[in-house]
Write a protein that holds these residues in place. Structure first.
Motif, PDB file in Angstrom:
ATOM      1  N   GLU A   1       0.851  -1.194   0.000  1.00  0.00           N
ATOM      2  CA  GLU A   1       0.000   0.000   0.000  1.00  0.00           C
ATOM      3  C   GLU A   1       0.884   1.240   0.000  1.00  0.00           C
ATOM      4  O   GLU A   1       1.488   1.574   1.016  1.00  0.00           O
ATOM      5  CB  GLU A   1      -0.938   0.021   1.215  1.00  0.00           C
TER       6      GLU A   1
ATOM      7  N   HIS B   1      -5.238   3.673   1.033  1.00  0.00           N
ATOM      8  CA  HIS B   1      -6.223   2.906   1.793  1.00  0.00           C
ATOM      9  C   HIS B   1      -5.654   2.307   3.083  1.00  0.00           C
ATOM     10  O   HIS B   1      -5.584   1.085   3.244  1.00  0.00           O
ATOM     11  CB  HIS B   1      -6.815   1.813   0.909  1.00  0.00           C
ATOM     12  N   SER B   2      -5.293   3.168   4.012  1.00  0.00           N
ATOM     13  CA  SER B   2      -4.735   2.700   5.285  1.00  0.00           C
ATOM     14  C   SER B   2      -5.779   1.966   6.119  1.00  0.00           C
ATOM     15  O   SER B   2      -5.473   0.956   6.769  1.00  0.00           O
ATOM     16  CB  SER B   2      -4.165   3.878   6.081  1.00  0.00           C
TER      17      SER B   2
ATOM     18  N   LEU C   1      -6.045  -1.611   5.188  1.00  0.00           N
ATOM     19  CA  LEU C   1      -4.945  -2.420   5.735  1.00  0.00           C
ATOM     20  C   LEU C   1      -5.245  -2.858   7.161  1.00  0.00           C
ATOM     21  O   LEU C   1      -4.927  -3.986   7.561  1.00  0.00           O
ATOM     22  CB  LEU C   1      -3.640  -1.627   5.704  1.00  0.00           C
TER      23      LEU C   1
ATOM     24  N   VAL D   1       4.583  -0.598   3.141  1.00  0.00           N
ATOM     25  CA  VAL D   1       3.813   0.636   3.022  1.00  0.00           C
ATOM     26  C   VAL D   1       4.731   1.839   2.874  1.00  0.00           C
ATOM     27  O   VAL D   1       5.881   1.842   3.323  1.00  0.00           O
ATOM     28  CB  VAL D   1       2.897   0.839   4.247  1.00  0.00           C
TER      29      VAL D   1
ATOM     30  N   ASN E   1      -2.917  -3.523  -2.582  1.00  0.00           N
ATOM     31  CA  ASN E   1      -4.097  -2.941  -1.952  1.00  0.00           C
ATOM     32  C   ASN E   1      -4.672  -1.781  -2.762  1.00  0.00           C
ATOM     33  O   ASN E   1      -5.880  -1.573  -2.797  1.00  0.00           O
ATOM     34  CB  ASN E   1      -3.743  -2.468  -0.542  1.00  0.00           C
ATOM     35  N   THR E   2      -3.790  -1.024  -3.411  1.00  0.00           N
ATOM     36  CA  THR E   2      -4.186   0.113  -4.250  1.00  0.00           C
ATOM     37  C   THR E   2      -3.187   0.244  -5.393  1.00  0.00           C
ATOM     38  O   THR E   2      -1.981   0.152  -5.164  1.00  0.00           O
ATOM     39  CB  THR E   2      -4.179   1.438  -3.450  1.00  0.00           C
TER      40      THR E   2
END
Length: 371
Positions: free
Chosen positions: A10, A14-15, A18, A37, A73-74
């Motif tokens: 990520e 979009h934390s 996670l 991240v 994730n993104t």
């Protein structure tokens, strides 16, 4: 049996997602995991232990050979870095904006004015980073994941990517309670932004309310600009005596966010039917999912949505217009809400932690055999 090792990437935004991944992953017996991240993402994480996080400046810093599966994730930028990841390991790439990221729709010029505050930033993305041409890199991913059934239905209706796309259902009911407070707590989760929510309509409705019950509204997100902040401050002084307002000035950490929602009787979700991403048209509930869905299910709360938002697999209340929303809020009572919450029971049984966790674990393990 040896555990499957999974890396999560990520680098963008979009934390909160996670955090949700972590709560599920830590209870899985067949997988081990690590989050890679960017520093700006790490600054917003609150529940993931440091020993599960590696902070990197670029995706190229991580060693894919240490893992069996990669979950992106993104993915909206720096596509060339992900291309190497896609070639090395089985990958699941979450798709948050179908028109931009999967259907490759063109820019709608009318969105220039709506996003004029970010004009320079978007021009940089298109002219220097060339996100318009490079976004098709996502097609190299092994699988695509979408976060709601309505988005999966939209992909299937197009046909092109149906065989590679699956529903990644991460929403489970963490808690369920009906607060005993005599004041009805109504929380609007997420940023206070007219881009994604009809905040202007809501700010127009609240001063006109004459509710029969005492209502406390919480705007649980950072205001998008000083103008919205000033309007929220003004609301405190012009609403009916039965209406009180709380708002925030900053980003709200995930744990605090969840604590506030846990005290709510109702989640107010004035989601717009149409929005945009990087100037490309997106449609909530169809090509883009609202985070309000997860807020409702995770916290076991009923949401109040516009009828334009496709019905999710959950019991909610709906309004059709500004007048309809005014009517719902003016006549709202605790007795009515208690009756509505009784209708949630079948969904609470469906979205248990164990059911959601087991299904997700099976999906991740199956991905290891995809290449």
């Amino acid at each position: 049996m040896e555990k499957k090792k999974i890396a999560f990437i990520e680098m963008e935004t979009h934390s909160a997602l996670l955090e949700q991944w972590y709560l599920l992953l830590k209870e899985m017996t067949a997988v081990d995991f690590r989050f890679f991240v960017h520093d700006k993402v790490n600054a917003k994480l609150s529940s993931i232990p440091e020993d599960k996080i590696t902070v990197v400046k670029t995706v190229s810093e991580m060693n894919c050979n240490d893992f069996d599966v990669i979950v992106v994730n993104t993915l909206h930028r720096n596509f060339e870095q992900y291309s190497k990841v896609f070639q090395q390991k089985p990958t699941l790439c979450l798709v948050h904006n179908l028109n931009f990221s999967l259907f490759f729709k063109s820019i709608n010029r009318h969105n220039f004015w709506a996003d004029k505050e970010q004009c320079i930033y978007y021009l940089k993305l298109y002219l220097l980073e060339k996100v318009g041409q490079k976004r098709k890199t996502i097609l190299q991913a092994t699988r695509f994941g979408v976060l709601s059934q309505s988005l999966l239905d939209e992909v299937k209706s197009k046909g092109s990517f149906a065989e590679k796309t699956e529903l990644v259902s991460m929403n489970y009911c963490h808690s369920h309670s009906f607060p005993i407070s005599e004041v009805i707590d109504i929380v609007m989760p997420g940023n206070v932004s007219n881009k994604r929510k009809d905040v202007a309509m809501l700010l127009s409705v609240l001063p006109k309310l004459k509710p029969k019950s005492r209502l406390h509204f919480t705007f649980l997100g950072k205001p998008e600009n000083d103008s919205v902040l000033q309007q929220l401050e003004h609301l405190k002084h012009v609403c009916d005596a039965n209406v009180t307002i709380t708002h925030y000035y900053r980003f709200i950490p995930w744990e605090e966010y969840s604590e506030v929602i846990a005290k709510a009787h109702l989640l107010l979700c004035p989601v717009k039917s149409q929005t945009s991403f990087y100037w490309v048209d997106e449609f909530y509930g169809k090509t883009k999912v609202s985070g309000s869905e997860a807020d409702c299910i995770y916290n076991g709360k009923i949401g109040l949505f516009p009828t334009s938002y496709p019905k999710m697999d959950w019991h909610n209340l709906y309004y059709e217009s500004e007048r309809g929303l005014t009517s719902v809020l003016n006549t709202l009572s605790k007795e009515q809400l208690e009756n509505e919450y009784q209708k949630l029971q079948p969904y609470l049984e469906k979205y248990t932690f164990e059911k959601v966790k087991n299904q997700l674990e099976q999906q991740l393990i199956a991905l290891t055999a995809s290449k």
